[in-house]
Design a protein around this motif. Sequence first.
Motif, PDB file in Angstrom:
ATOM      1  N   VAL A  48       0.836  -1.203   0.000  1.00  0.00           N
ATOM      2  CA  VAL A  48       0.000   0.000   0.000  1.00  0.00           C
ATOM      3  C   VAL A  48       0.870   1.252   0.000  1.00  0.00           C
ATOM      4  N   PRO A  49       0.305   2.389  -0.381  1.00  0.00           N
ATOM      5  CA  PRO A  49       1.073   3.637  -0.296  1.00  0.00           C
ATOM      6  C   PRO A  49       1.253   4.080   1.147  1.00  0.00           C
ATOM      7  N   ILE A  50       2.382   4.690   1.436  1.00  0.00           N
ATOM      8  CA  ILE A  50       2.621   5.358   2.722  1.00  0.00           C
ATOM      9  C   ILE A  50       3.304   6.677   2.401  1.00  0.00           C
ATOM     10  N   MET A  51       2.637   7.776   2.690  1.00  0.00           N
ATOM     11  CA  MET A  51       3.141   9.114   2.378  1.00  0.00           C
ATOM     12  C   MET A  51       2.919  10.046   3.559  1.00  0.00           C
ATOM     13  N   MET A  52       3.721  11.101   3.614  1.00  0.00           N
ATOM     14  CA  MET A  52       3.569  12.102   4.668  1.00  0.00           C
ATOM     15  C   MET A  52       4.116  13.426   4.155  1.00  0.00           C
ATOM     16  N   MET A  53       3.465  14.517   4.494  1.00  0.00           N
ATOM     17  CA  MET A  53       3.986  15.834   4.112  1.00  0.00           C
ATOM     18  C   MET A  53       3.540  16.887   5.119  1.00  0.00           C
ATOM     19  N   GLY A  54       4.144  18.064   5.000  1.00  0.00           N
ATOM     20  CA  GLY A  54       3.751  19.189   5.839  1.00  0.00           C
ATOM     21  C   GLY A  54       4.823  19.574   6.829  1.00  0.00           C
ATOM     22  N   TRP A  55       4.402  19.968   8.006  1.00  0.00           N
ATOM     23  CA  TRP A  55       5.256  20.525   9.056  1.00  0.00           C
ATOM     24  C   TRP A  55       6.492  19.671   9.311  1.00  0.00           C
ATOM     25  N   LYS A  56       7.673  20.219   8.964  1.00  0.00           N
ATOM     26  CA  LYS A  56       8.975  19.612   9.233  1.00  0.00           C
ATOM     27  C   LYS A  56       9.172  18.222   8.613  1.00  0.00           C
ATOM     28  N   VAL A  57       8.321  17.852   7.654  1.00  0.00           N
ATOM     29  CA  VAL A  57       8.496  16.569   6.968  1.00  0.00           C
ATOM     30  C   VAL A  57       9.394  16.822   5.753  1.00  0.00           C
ATOM     31  N   PRO A  58      10.567  16.210   5.687  1.00  0.00           N
ATOM     32  CA  PRO A  58      11.485  16.456   4.571  1.00  0.00           C
ATOM     33  C   PRO A  58      11.014  15.782   3.291  1.00  0.00           C
ATOM     34  N   HIS A  59      11.509  16.290   2.175  1.00  0.00           N
ATOM     35  CA  HIS A  59      11.218  15.630   0.896  1.00  0.00           C
ATOM     36  C   HIS A  59      12.150  14.435   0.751  1.00  0.00           C
ATOM     37  N   LYS A  60      11.542  13.254   0.584  1.00  0.00           N
ATOM     38  CA  LYS A  60      12.326  12.028   0.404  1.00  0.00           C
ATOM     39  C   LYS A  60      11.468  11.000  -0.319  1.00  0.00           C
ATOM     40  N   GLU A  61      11.906  10.608  -1.502  1.00  0.00           N
ATOM     41  CA  GLU A  61      11.267   9.524  -2.236  1.00  0.00           C
ATOM     42  C   GLU A  61      12.182   8.312  -2.132  1.00  0.00           C
ATOM     43  N   THR A  62      11.680   7.225  -1.574  1.00  0.00           N
ATOM     44  CA  THR A  62      12.535   6.097  -1.234  1.00  0.00           C
ATOM     45  C   THR A  62      11.844   4.777  -1.532  1.00  0.00           C
ATOM     46  N   ASP A  63      12.639   3.721  -1.519  1.00  0.00           N
ATOM     47  CA  ASP A  63      12.074   2.376  -1.630  1.00  0.00           C
ATOM     48  C   ASP A  63      12.317   1.584  -0.349  1.00  0.00           C
ATOM     49  N   GLN A  64      12.598   2.309   0.761  1.00  0.00           N
ATOM     50  CA  GLN A  64      12.830   1.633   2.030  1.00  0.00           C
ATOM     51  C   GLN A  64      11.566   0.947   2.513  1.00  0.00           C
ATOM     52  N   LYS A  65      11.719  -0.177   3.188  1.00  0.00           N
ATOM     53  CA  LYS A  65      10.578  -0.935   3.703  1.00  0.00           C
ATOM     54  C   LYS A  65       9.985  -0.197   4.896  1.00  0.00           C
ATOM     55  N   VAL A  66       8.714   0.108   4.799  1.00  0.00           N
ATOM     56  CA  VAL A  66       7.989   0.771   5.884  1.00  0.00           C
ATOM     57  C   VAL A  66       6.693   0.013   6.100  1.00  0.00           C
ATOM     58  N   TYR A  67       6.353  -0.223   7.361  1.00  0.00           N
ATOM     59  CA  TYR A  67       5.102  -0.898   7.689  1.00  0.00           C
ATOM     60  C   TYR A  67       4.070   0.122   8.140  1.00  0.00           C
ATOM     61  N   ILE A  68       2.816  -0.195   7.942  1.00  0.00           N
ATOM     62  CA  ILE A  68       1.763   0.744   8.345  1.00  0.00           C
ATOM     63  C   ILE A  68       1.763   0.965   9.861  1.00  0.00           C
ATOM     64  N   THR A  69       2.299   0.012  10.607  1.00  0.00           N
ATOM     65  CA  THR A  69       2.393   0.179  12.065  1.00  0.00           C
ATOM     66  C   THR A  69       3.496   1.155  12.473  1.00  0.00           C
ATOM     67  N   ASP A  70       4.301   1.627  11.500  1.00  0.00           N
ATOM     68  CA  ASP A  70       5.344   2.617  11.788  1.00  0.00           C
ATOM     69  C   ASP A  70       4.789   4.034  11.775  1.00  0.00           C
ATOM     70  N   ILE A  71       3.580   4.212  11.248  1.00  0.00           N
ATOM     71  CA  ILE A  71       3.027   5.560  11.126  1.00  0.00           C
ATOM     72  C   ILE A  71       2.733   6.164  12.501  1.00  0.00           C
ATOM     73  N   ALA A  72       2.063   5.412  13.374  1.00  0.00           N
ATOM     74  CA  ALA A  72       1.678   5.939  14.693  1.00  0.00           C
ATOM     75  C   ALA A  72       2.887   6.390  15.518  1.00  0.00           C
ATOM     76  N   PRO A  73       3.962   5.566  15.654  1.00  0.00           N
ATOM     77  CA  PRO A  73       5.099   6.057  16.424  1.00  0.00           C
ATOM     78  C   PRO A  73       5.784   7.261  15.779  1.00  0.00           C
ATOM     79  N   THR A  74       5.686   7.385  14.450  1.00  0.00           N
ATOM     80  CA  THR A  74       6.246   8.562  13.780  1.00  0.00           C
ATOM     81  C   THR A  74       5.474   9.812  14.179  1.00  0.00           C
ATOM     82  N   ILE A  75       4.153   9.737  14.134  1.00  0.00           N
ATOM     83  CA  ILE A  75       3.321  10.875  14.535  1.00  0.00           C
ATOM     84  C   ILE A  75       3.573  11.222  16.004  1.00  0.00           C
ATOM     85  N   CYS A  76       3.663  10.206  16.839  1.00  0.00           N
ATOM     86  CA  CYS A  76       3.896  10.451  18.270  1.00  0.00           C
ATOM     87  C   CYS A  76       5.246  11.127  18.505  1.00  0.00           C
ATOM     88  N   SER A  77       6.247  10.744  17.736  1.00  0.00           N
ATOM     89  CA  SER A  77       7.557  11.377  17.876  1.00  0.00           C
ATOM     90  C   SER A  77       7.510  12.831  17.429  1.00  0.00           C
TER      91      SER A  77
END
Length: 551
Positions: free
Chosen positions: A502-531
């Motif tokens: 599935v797609p995983i994207m983020m933008m806005g406040w202090k989110v850098p521009h980065k297009e990558t093929d790194q493995k990311v899980y949907i369960t990584d989104i919540a700890p990112t927001i919390c950080s």
Amino acid sequence: MKQLSSRLNLLLILVSMWSNFSIAQTTEDKPKLVVGIVIDQMRYDYISRYWEKYSDGGFKRMIHNGFSTSNGYFNYAPTKTGPGHASIYTGTTPAYHGIVANEFYSRDENKEVYCAEDVTEKVIGSPITGEGMSPRRLMSTTWTDELKLATNQQSKIISVSMKNRGAIFPAGHLADGAYWLDDVTGDWITTSFYLNKLPDWVALLNKGKRRVDEIASQKWTTLLPIDEYTESIADDNPYEKLFPGEKSPTFPHDLKKIMKSAKEEKYGYVKKTPYGNTLTTEFAIKAIEQEKLGQHKVTDALLISYSSTDKIGHMFAPASIEVEDTYLRMDVELKNLFEYLDSSVGMENVVVFLTADHGGAHNPQYLKDLKLPSGFYDEKAILSKVEESLSAEFGEGKWILYGGVSEIYLNRPLIKQKGLDLYSIEKKVADIMIEYTCFRDVLLGEDLRNQEFDKGYKALYSNSYNVRNSPDVIGVFAGNYFKEGKTKGTGHSTAFSYDTHVPIMMMGWKVPHKETDQKVYITDIAPTICSLLKINVPSACYYEPIEGILK
């Protein structure tokens, strides 16, 4: 005395400066608003497949201005709407948050349950009595709950979807409102778990000349000339379901005629067009305005689940013009939402993330016709064989309490009554099922409970196994298999990449521009927001923030 007075004044100045700094930390060192977007049944390849036809203001804006990965995945199976939303917002898998499916057998209650049902609550906003809903079956906090706790309930959190489960699980337990559209009345409704009555602005949407009725009188035509939909198969094909009253699954789809032909839950057919997404966007924008989201001293949250994409996918399948048109229109919805955020809050003050609650399979008959691995199975025959075999060997009884071949809940009280071993019965069932060629494997609940798996599909099912709610036997299909007779439309809920990528994207406040093929899980989104928000992660979150977003 003058020297003491001078020192006291200096101390007061320093205290004042520190106080102002603390306030600045609250209002400037965090985003004013977090917008979570979940697009139901969005496969990753819908980004690349329709890329040339997207505007610069929707999906492309997120990719060109924020973080995106081409390698976003679910880390559990099966993939369904309830578990998907729960996992995204808790930052953990069904093994820990407990929402293992949209419907499952609750051993604590000894009955089949719907993931968001709650008989202790009632529907608010509909004159027709409906079933109560709540997030009480969710065994973990969400990041939205943690935001509420961190701000002493001052953050405002609003959630909206066409589906109740798509609104409730992102909202969590402490939200100020979770809203969805009622299939029968076409009204926006909520549950008494959150509110005792609808806010005035929501109630107003349900009165007079309603937007939903205006939409329900329209025809669904293609956004572009139909001959430009070169990424899709012919409009008239044998793989698509029909709307009520239609003789062919082709454009235009006349909603007025469809609703006239429908026997019940007529407004549910609005949800099966892209205009359900339009209603969702318009409600979200109205919520920003009326609830003053992003205008408080602490961070607020707006949670949007676009459900029409899923309903259209189920009806028409990924290769259809209907699905392509839906995503071209979805891009317009995002563009409109982002432009409103620009003007109302300022995108520099907002964090937006976008993902999906699961993917979706191509139509199985379409794949068979292309000579790709696919097929059909007779679920009734397989389950009957299991019942007959167990009765012949261990005595008469109803051995299966609930489920299909991919999720069998055995009659544990009967097994105990007969003095039998659960694991032995599970193995017996697996031996019967594996004789059918539709299965790649048959997994046992006791194995998932007692063993650790870290690779392949067994790891995905292990991450989903919850001792209270998960099935005893799980049939893992050998390929893209559907029940016999299901030759139209499509489905999901496997461990295959078409469901988990599935797609995983983020933008806005202090989110850098980065297009990558790194493995990311949907369960990584919540700890990112919390950080980003500098708050605790949800109570059952064991995953890490996305690398490359935090500095």
